[in-house]
Design a protein around this motif. Structure first.
Motif: not given
Length: 442
Positions: A418-439
């Motif tokens: 639960h801790l690593s996933i909570a940090v992952a959720e926060e980092l997604e908010r900060g860095f945007g998470g997945w970036t599509p490889p194309a439109a």
């Protein structure tokens, strides 16, 4: 076919939802509210048994073999209402860090088709990163969830060992290797990890403490900028920069950030190879023959050079690695076992109940095809942690200047998923998470 079956299931879900919303009564005797993943499509790597589907694990010698039953984790997802839509490509016997085999061919990285997607779950991650599947499942014995997640820029989670069933995975590893194996989810959005894991872990879900609220202000962050083994590629400047940006972001969110250096990680590959050595298990030569005799790696090497082998070059070379490992001194093995125990104890003590360890997912961005053999020890960045009894979330942090995904591993003590996933959720908010490889056109 899987497609026709999936379409039929989806249509039934639509009828069930409409009927229950209109009448207040379930159409089939089971309420839609009892199935948390109702109607959600998912895929699995071709090592999980899915009834009636090919079950080859990328091995040419298993061509034509189909699974007699669903693996346990597939059953759990289906019982929760998820709809299986397909299997994805893997390397032979899920034992390499690309996703190429003679049976189905090569999987490319969706961000650059001249590069690998990682392995052994590279087919899963390439498909999910491309928008072809909403969620997927993989297994991890040396980084097979985390490396392709890193190379393809999605979220992946190596669960605390033993929490999610590994029943129905081929090959069936010996006891020593089985202790290193974990099953976990893939997705494009961090928020999807917990609902998937709640279903996948069944009665073990409560052990992961997902219902416990995580206060980031109480989390202590430790980090390390790679290690200094000269036999492993140095950390690329952009990978280092992304890790430090991640730490700087968490510095403003968490209780404290502390840089550490675990020298034992310099021998991470050797520690893992030692832990993977099991004299009671079938040899790789036997496994490559589908346990019907054994291959001759010398003969297959010549055939491979002539382009007529049904086994890939990395698998053949790995047979010689086994021979080299077998010649290693007993004294060195004893040293590695002792070092592994000391490192595990040290890391567990550092992390405690409220710590996370931020570590690169790999020293480089995704390498070119045919470039994995000479860089095999680079997987030390992931494989050593399979021997240390930890939970890990792979988190994307954006793209390099070459347009390739970069990310980090967030490592916690067992049952602190639960801790690593909570940090992952926060980092997604900060860095945007997945970036599509194309439109992405919907």
């Amino acid at each position: 076919t899987s497609y026709e079956s999936a379409v039929s299931e989806a249509r039934l879900v639509d009828r069930r939802v409409r009927h229950e919303l209109d009448s207040g009564l379930p159409l089939t005797g089971q309420s839609i509210r009892e199935q948390p993943l109702l109607g959600i499509p998912f895929t699995a790597k071709d090592s999980f048994s899915v009834k009636g589907m090919p079950w080859t694990s990328g091995l040419y010698a298993r061509k034509g073999i189909t699974a007699p039953v669903d693996s346990e984790v597939i059953t759990r997802l289906r019982d929760a209402g998820a709809i299986f839509i397909g299997l994805t490509n893997v390397p032979e016997l899920i034992m390499w860090w690309h996703s190429t085999n003679i049976l189905y061919g090569r999987t490319n990285n969706p961000y650059d088709r001249s590069r690998i997607p990682g392995g052994s779950s590279g087919g899963e991650c390439a498909l999910i990163a491309s928008g072809g599947s909403l969620m997927g499942i993989g297994s991890d014995i040396g980084g097979s969830i985390r490396e392709p997640s890193y190379f393809c820029g999605i979220f992946g989670h190596k669960t605390t060992n033993g929490v999610v069933s590994t029943m129905g995975i081929y090959p069936m590893f010996g006891e020593s290797k089985q202790r290193l194996l974990a099953v976990g989810p893939f997705c494009r959005y961090a928020v999807d990890l917990k609902p998937m894991l709640k279903v996948m872990s069944g009665s073990n879900a409560s052990k992961l403490k997902f219902d416990k609220t995580v206060d980031l202000n109480t989390i202590k962050v430790y980090y390390m900028e790679g290690h200094n083994n000269p036999g492993i590629s140095p950390l690329q400047p952009e990978v280092r920069h992304s890790l430090n940006q991640c730490v700087d972001y968490l510095r403003n969110k968490c209780r404290d950030c502390e840089r550490i250096y675990l020298k034992e990680l310099e021998l991470g590959f050797d520690i893992w190879m030692c832990a993977m050595t099991d004299p009671t298990a079938p040899t790789l030569e036997q496994e490559l023959a589908n346990l019907k005799g054994r291959i001759n790696p010398y003969v297959e090497l010549v055939k491979s050079l002539l382009g007529v082998s049904n086994i890939t070059f990395p698998s053949i070379i790995s047979c010689f690695d086994d021979l080299i490992t077998g010649l290693s001194s007993e004294q060195y093995f004893k040293f590695l076992k002792k070092l592994r125990l000391e490192l595990s104890e040290k890391l567990h003590k550092i992390l405690g109940d409220d710590g996370v360890f931020v570590y690169p997912g790999h020293p480089e961005t995704a390498p070119k095809h045919n470039g994995t053999v000479l860089k095999v020890k680079n997987i030390s960045y992931t494989c050593v942690f399979n021997t240390l009894d930890v939970a890990i979330t792979s988190v994307p942090l954006g793209l390099s200047t070459d347009g390739l995904p970069i990310g980090v591993q967030i490592i916690t003590n067992p049952f602190n998923d639960h801790l690593s996933i909570a940090v992952a959720e926060e980092l997604e908010r900060g860095f945007g998470g997945w970036t599509p490889p194309a439109a992405i056109i919907c």
